[in-house]
Design a protein around this motif. Sequence first.
Motif, mmCIF file in Angstrom:
data_model
loop_
_atom_site.group_PDB
_atom_site.id
_atom_site.type_symbol
_atom_site.label_atom_id
_atom_site.label_comp_id
_atom_site.label_asym_id
_atom_site.label_seq_id
_atom_site.Cartn_x
_atom_site.Cartn_y
_atom_site.Cartn_z
ATOM 1 N N THR A 157 11.257 6.136 -2.966
ATOM 2 C CA THR A 157 11.578 4.713 -2.933
ATOM 3 C C THR A 157 11.000 4.049 -4.165
ATOM 4 O O THR A 157 10.012 4.527 -4.737
ATOM 5 N N ASP A 158 11.622 2.955 -4.587
ATOM 6 C CA ASP A 158 11.088 2.182 -5.708
ATOM 7 C C ASP A 158 9.906 1.322 -5.285
ATOM 8 O O ASP A 158 9.181 0.800 -6.127
ATOM 9 N N TYR A 159 9.752 1.156 -3.968
ATOM 10 C CA TYR A 159 8.697 0.297 -3.439
ATOM 11 C C TYR A 159 7.441 1.120 -3.134
ATOM 12 O O TYR A 159 7.484 2.336 -3.058
ATOM 13 N N GLY A 160 6.339 0.414 -2.914
ATOM 14 C CA GLY A 160 5.099 1.094 -2.558
ATOM 15 C C GLY A 160 4.085 0.127 -1.983
ATOM 16 O O GLY A 160 2.940 0.088 -2.428
ATOM 17 N N LEU A 161 4.524 -0.646 -0.994
ATOM 18 C CA LEU A 161 3.617 -1.645 -0.435
ATOM 19 C C LEU A 161 2.687 -1.040 0.611
ATOM 20 O O LEU A 161 1.481 -1.271 0.603
ATOM 21 N N ALA A 162 3.236 -0.266 1.547
ATOM 22 C CA ALA A 162 2.427 0.277 2.638
ATOM 23 C C ALA A 162 3.047 1.563 3.150
ATOM 24 O O ALA A 162 4.193 1.900 2.824
ATOM 25 N N ALA A 163 2.277 2.278 3.954
ATOM 26 C CA ALA A 163 2.761 3.471 4.648
ATOM 27 C C ALA A 163 1.942 3.628 5.918
ATOM 28 O O ALA A 163 0.755 3.271 5.958
ATOM 29 N N ALA A 178 1.338 4.089 -2.072
ATOM 30 C CA ALA A 178 1.371 2.803 -1.377
ATOM 31 C C ALA A 178 0.067 2.071 -1.635
ATOM 32 O O ALA A 178 -0.979 2.686 -1.850
ATOM 33 N N GLY A 179 0.133 0.728 -1.579
ATOM 34 C CA GLY A 179 -1.072 -0.060 -1.753
ATOM 35 C C GLY A 179 -1.986 -0.007 -0.548
ATOM 36 O O GLY A 179 -3.205 -0.110 -0.678
ATOM 37 N N THR A 180 -1.393 0.131 0.650
ATOM 38 C CA THR A 180 -2.151 0.241 1.888
ATOM 39 C C THR A 180 -1.572 1.371 2.725
ATOM 40 O O THR A 180 -0.357 1.454 2.896
ATOM 41 N N VAL A 181 -2.432 2.238 3.229
ATOM 42 C CA VAL A 181 -2.014 3.319 4.127
ATOM 43 C C VAL A 181 -2.752 3.168 5.443
ATOM 44 O O VAL A 181 -3.983 3.084 5.462
ATOM 45 N N GLY A 202 0.670 -4.119 -3.902
ATOM 46 C CA GLY A 202 1.691 -3.080 -3.858
ATOM 47 C C GLY A 202 1.769 -2.256 -5.120
ATOM 48 O O GLY A 202 1.299 -2.657 -6.189
ATOM 49 N N SER A 203 2.396 -1.091 -4.980
ATOM 50 C CA SER A 203 2.690 -0.222 -6.111
ATOM 51 C C SER A 203 4.191 -0.303 -6.413
ATOM 52 O O SER A 203 4.976 -0.752 -5.583
ATOM 53 N N GLY A 204 4.581 0.154 -7.590
ATOM 54 C CA GLY A 204 5.990 0.136 -7.942
ATOM 55 C C GLY A 204 6.541 -1.281 -7.913
ATOM 56 O O GLY A 204 5.913 -2.234 -8.380
ATOM 57 N N ARG A 205 7.731 -1.439 -7.311
ATOM 58 C CA ARG A 205 8.393 -2.735 -7.255
ATOM 59 C C ARG A 205 7.858 -3.612 -6.120
ATOM 60 O O ARG A 205 8.436 -4.668 -5.833
ATOM 61 N N SER A 206 6.768 -3.184 -5.508
ATOM 62 C CA SER A 206 6.180 -3.976 -4.435
ATOM 63 C C SER A 206 5.132 -4.969 -4.928
ATOM 64 O O SER A 206 4.573 -5.710 -4.125
ATOM 65 N N GLY A 207 4.857 -4.996 -6.218
ATOM 66 C CA GLY A 207 3.965 -6.043 -6.676
ATOM 67 C C GLY A 207 3.114 -5.702 -7.868
ATOM 68 O O GLY A 207 3.175 -4.594 -8.408
ATOM 69 N N ILE A 208 2.318 -6.685 -8.253
ATOM 70 C CA ILE A 208 1.390 -6.561 -9.380
ATOM 71 C C ILE A 208 0.043 -7.088 -8.931
ATOM 72 O O ILE A 208 -0.063 -8.208 -8.423
#
Length: 481
Positions: free
Chosen positions: A405-411, A430-433, A449-455
């Motif tokens: 996925t392009d996103y990486g906010l959580a898992a 992911a930023g949070t697991v 987030g990681s990736g397109r989930s944020g800065i």
Amino acid sequence: MDVDTRHWIGGRRVANADTFEDVSPLDGEVIAVVSRGGTAEVDAAVAAAKDAFVGWSRTSPAERAELLRRVAAGIEARIEDLAQVETRDNGSLLRSHRRGVMPRVAMNIRFFADHLSSLVHSDFDTRGHRNHVTWDPAGVTAIVTPWNAPLMLATWRIGPALAAGNTVVAKPPEWAPLTASLFADIAHEAGLPAGVFNVVQGLGNEAGAPLVAHPDVRRICFTGSVPTSIKVGESAARNVTPVSFELGGKSPLLVFDDADLDLAVDLAVEQFDNSGQVCLAAVRMLVQDGIYDEFRARFLERAATLVQGDSRDEGVDLGPLVSKSHFERVDGFVKRAVAGGAEVILGGGPNDELNVATGGFYYRPTVFEGVDRTMEITCQEVFGPVLTLQGFSTEDDGIAMANDTDYGLAATIVTGSQERAERVASAVRAGTVWVNCFFVRDLSAPFGGSGRSGIGREGGTWSFDFYCDVKNSVFAPKGWN
């Protein structure tokens, strides 16, 4: 209850001739006519915040902390008012607002006020020279917040910004603007000086755009979609203004064959919280083949019992989507998924009976099977009560699918093995697991987030690292009179 729908600028209410209608998703009724700000109101608010920064930034951390604690106490005294208004405004469950969301609003303010006292770095030596680190207030902070938890997510940024000594101009979401206005009242009653906190209401392209492009804004916080964040980032770059972005998610729920199935099903059903309008939701359910069929059967049985209806009713599990246009957006995702070959195994469309009866925007909890990585429904954020279910064979396969996925906010990971939990948590991007839990948030922990989930990362000292200009002063060992 009455909510003032004028802007709050420089310690006073400001109206303008242009307005917009605020519609409740519970029944489609107009509940407020709100001042519709633009460049003029933004300029006035930023000017007020810039003027107020001179005095606010020079107050001691102890003074700022005490004032913010009074704001938190004011929030606690009005939790019922805030809960009622926000439920009517954005359709989220009243019981959640009463028990969790609004208490968290007060906690957001109080935590960062208290954290000021621990914001210290030990001096250190460089060849006899003393290094002294300080967190200096940065200036005017622009905060643009979303509609799914508008006040809670706003105060997650307002708290540290004000505690740091910055002043704030907030642009609340046009689909749910009312609790920001109530917060302005509460902050004023607590004694927050004029201009320290300001609210400009309006549409994104009319009020948000000039706010984030303003040359006197020194920090920008934005929570929302990736396409909008790109526009915000372009404006920020022209002024070299630091940004903090919390964006979308397409988070996985990884269920391994050694998992506690009762727990796994509980966590899966929880992903329908707030009708799926949660950026952290684990909307891609990835289940190991050995337990796939049993998990599927038990999950669908539980999900089918969820009660949808008026969010003010205690027994309701899912309320409406926030607006007609968002309702149509979610429905478009579902229709395109069906047309593309995905199989609906639960729900699959609007709750027509409820919508006709109420005039609201209710969408049935929906689950798709038979999807793959190329489909829009598995790649793009829907932000509604729509989940996908896929199987995987080995641990490596599960990790690969989670990271596809392009996103990486959580898992979220569900397993009975601590060793596997450690391996997979380390490997998932992911930023949070969360492991065998969901939505456990500590304000002292880093979040982002990681990736397109944020800065960026916020929380605890990480927040002050963003809202402040971190300075190192180096003192020579000699030269004193």
